[in-house]
Design an enzyme around this catalytic site. Structure first.
Site, PDB file in Angstrom:
ATOM      1  N   MET A  76       0.816  -1.211   0.000  1.00 26.83           N
ATOM      2  CA  MET A  76       0.000   0.000   0.000  1.00 26.83           C
ATOM      3  C   MET A  76       0.857   1.271   0.000  1.00 26.83           C
ATOM      4  O   MET A  76       2.068   1.215   0.209  1.00 26.83           O
ATOM      5  CB  MET A  76      -0.926   0.001   1.216  1.00 26.83           C
ATOM      6  N   HIS A  77       0.198   2.394  -0.265  1.00 25.45           N
ATOM      7  CA  HIS A  77       0.720   3.750  -0.045  1.00 25.45           C
ATOM      8  C   HIS A  77       1.753   4.217  -1.069  1.00 25.45           C
ATOM      9  O   HIS A  77       2.087   5.400  -1.087  1.00 25.45           O
ATOM     10  CB  HIS A  77       1.362   3.900   1.337  1.00 25.45           C
ATOM     11  N   ASP A 232      -2.604  -5.074   0.441  1.00 20.78           N
ATOM     12  CA  ASP A 232      -2.074  -6.364   0.880  1.00 20.78           C
ATOM     13  C   ASP A 232      -2.709  -6.869   2.170  1.00 20.78           C
ATOM     14  O   ASP A 232      -3.025  -8.068   2.288  1.00 20.78           O
ATOM     15  CB  ASP A 232      -0.549  -6.323   1.004  1.00 20.78           C
TER      16      ASP A 232
END
Length: 482
Positions: A76-77, A232
């Site tokens: 992520m991110h 995830d």
């Protein structure tokens, strides 16, 4: 059959599942992280594409030919900045990059309702502060940016030609109105962007496109649908049947996560608890996030000249828990929950002439457990009851570590068959839901239990003084860092 692809930090993993949910095969391809400056963590998006092809082609051709749908999961991110030609303008800035700490404060000042809109405190790991950093330090790159995609969504673009994302991954950008499950114009404006820079939003099981003809031909499969997928952790939760209120999991991958599903949006930004959308419509989740978990094992094994994680776990078990005064603070990349401190760094304390490699190994396992205990305390302070966690990730292979974690966290740990498969399994399950129309309850069932570890009250009592010293050590270390 269904294909799940997980774009992790250290590798891309591909798994094929049967209609029954059984994992038939898996394959992976390694990735590397670039750290050109302190606090920086980057990857080349082209490496994700190359590793995806390698991982998928590592599966048996007959299995690939039988795939009916594909689900994506991923780290992520990460900020992937694309120009007008949809090509990356710079390396992707990853989730464990800490350079944008100053921009977090500026972002919250620019939009005072930030925490109310997103349900989260601004952290350097999130995507929005990364764009604020690029705007300040690489203005030409920012001006040329036409689209910002998360890692798995950049790979989706390469596989399907479509720009799309899912709610669970988008919730980690700090641009989502998490309660409304929609992009926030206010949060985008605070970073100089608007909704035209963003991909379409979908729920996890929604179909977002089909494999491009050339990709399908190269993989030896039909032009099957590709679903939105999940970040995830949400994907990993689906893989172990964490779907509804109060169900939870402990992920022991590169990072460490305690994930609890909620039937409503319940933010607690004051203690750096993450409150995100789950990968299913009408479901949210809370997380405590620790930037280093199994990565501490890998690092310490290298530092102590131990061949690998298995041998390191064996040394720790040889020494035994609470065997000495040695302390390890596991902040190799800073920390999120509950400290939101990107500058803090790891430390060994109370080493003496009598300290041995086995005792240092024991301290590493304990230190990661203590950090997770800080996180679970933050979740509980938000009113979340946690009595049991399913365990996934590479760290799930050590029962000894499980006994320490269960005792320190005060929860029952449940180990499941296939739990080490992780988010790729959740991606495959989302694909199956899309293709068959089956419900999450029908597809995302809990795998068979292979072991259960109950908290050991005697061990918890013996570790309690060390945990108290651990918490005091963080405050002292923070003062030194400042």
């Amino acid at each position: 059959m269904y294909l799940g692809i997980d774009f992790g930090t250290s590798c891309v993993k591909a798994v094929v599942t049967a209609e029954s949910g059984e994992v038939l095969a898996q394959s992976s391809a390694d990735l590397t992280v670039s750290r050109p400056q302190p606090l920086w963590s980057e990857q080349a998006p082209a490496d994700w594409i190359a590793a995806t092809h390698k991982a998928v082609l590592g599966l048996d051709a007959a299995l690939r030919a039988g795939v009916r749908g594909i689900g994506l999961a991923g780290q992520m991110h990460g900020a992937t900045l694309l120009g007008a030609d949809d090509k990356p303008l710079r390396p992707a800035i990853l989730w464990n990059d800490g350079r944008s700490f100053a921009e977090c404060a500026a972002l919250e000042a620019a939009e005072p309702r930030s925490r109310a809109i997103t349900g989260n405190i601004a952290m350097p790991g999130f995507t929005a502060p990364k764009l604020a950093w690029v705007r300040a330090h690489e203005p030409d790159v920012f001006a040329a940016t036409r689209t910002v995609l998360l890692p798995k969504d950049y790979v989706r673009l390469a596989l399907t030609g479509e720009k799309a994302s899912d709610m669970s991954d988008a919730a980690g950008t700090l641009w989502l109105d998490v309660a409304a499950r929609a992009w926030s114009g206010e949060m985008l404006a605070a970073t100089g962007l608007d909704k035209t820079h963003m991909p379409r939003l979908h729920e996890g099981p929604d179909v977002t496109g089909s494999l491009r003809e050339d990709v399908a031909r190269g993989w030896g499969m039909e032009r099957v649908p590709v679903v939105a997928g999940a970040g995830d952790n949400a994907a990993g939760a689906l893989g172990v049947g964490v779907l509804g209120e109060g169900q939870g999991m402990l992920s022991l991958g590169t990072s460490g996560v305690i994930f609890v599903a909620n039937d409503a949006f319940r933010p607690n930004p004051a203690q750096a608890v993450h409150a995100f959308c789950h990968a299913l419509p009408g479901v949210w989740h809370q997380m405590s996030v620790h930037l280093s978990a199994a990565s501490c094992i890998d690092w310490a094994a290298r530092a102590c000249n131990v061949p690998g994680p298995a041998e390191f776990f064996a040394l720790a078990e040889q020494a035994g828990a609470a065997c000495g005064p040695e302390l390890f603070l596991p902040y190799l990349s800073g920390e999120r929950t509950p400290h939101n401190d990107p500058h803090i760094r790891a430390a060994f304390l109370a080493l003496g002439n009598e300290s041995t490699t086995p005792r240092m190994a024991a301290a590493v396992l304990e230190g990661v457990a203590f950090a997770h205990a800080d996180g679970i305390d933050a979740l509980r302070s938000a009113g979340t009851g946690i009595e049991e966690l399913a365990v996934i990730g590479g760290g799930s292979r050590s029962a000894h570590w499980g006994r320490i974690l269960a005792s320190v966290l005060g929860v029952r740990l449940v180990y499941l068959h296939g739990g080490e498969v992780g988010p790729a399994l959740g991606g495959a399950r989302l694909a199956q839901m899309a293709v068959t129309g089956a419900s999450a309850a029908e597809v995302c069932t809990r795998p068979p239990v292979r072991a259960v570890i109950e908290p050991d009250l005697d061990l918890a009592a013996r570790l309690a003084p060390k945990r108290a010293r651990f918490r005091a050590a963080y405050q002292a270390l923070r003062a030194i860092e400042e």
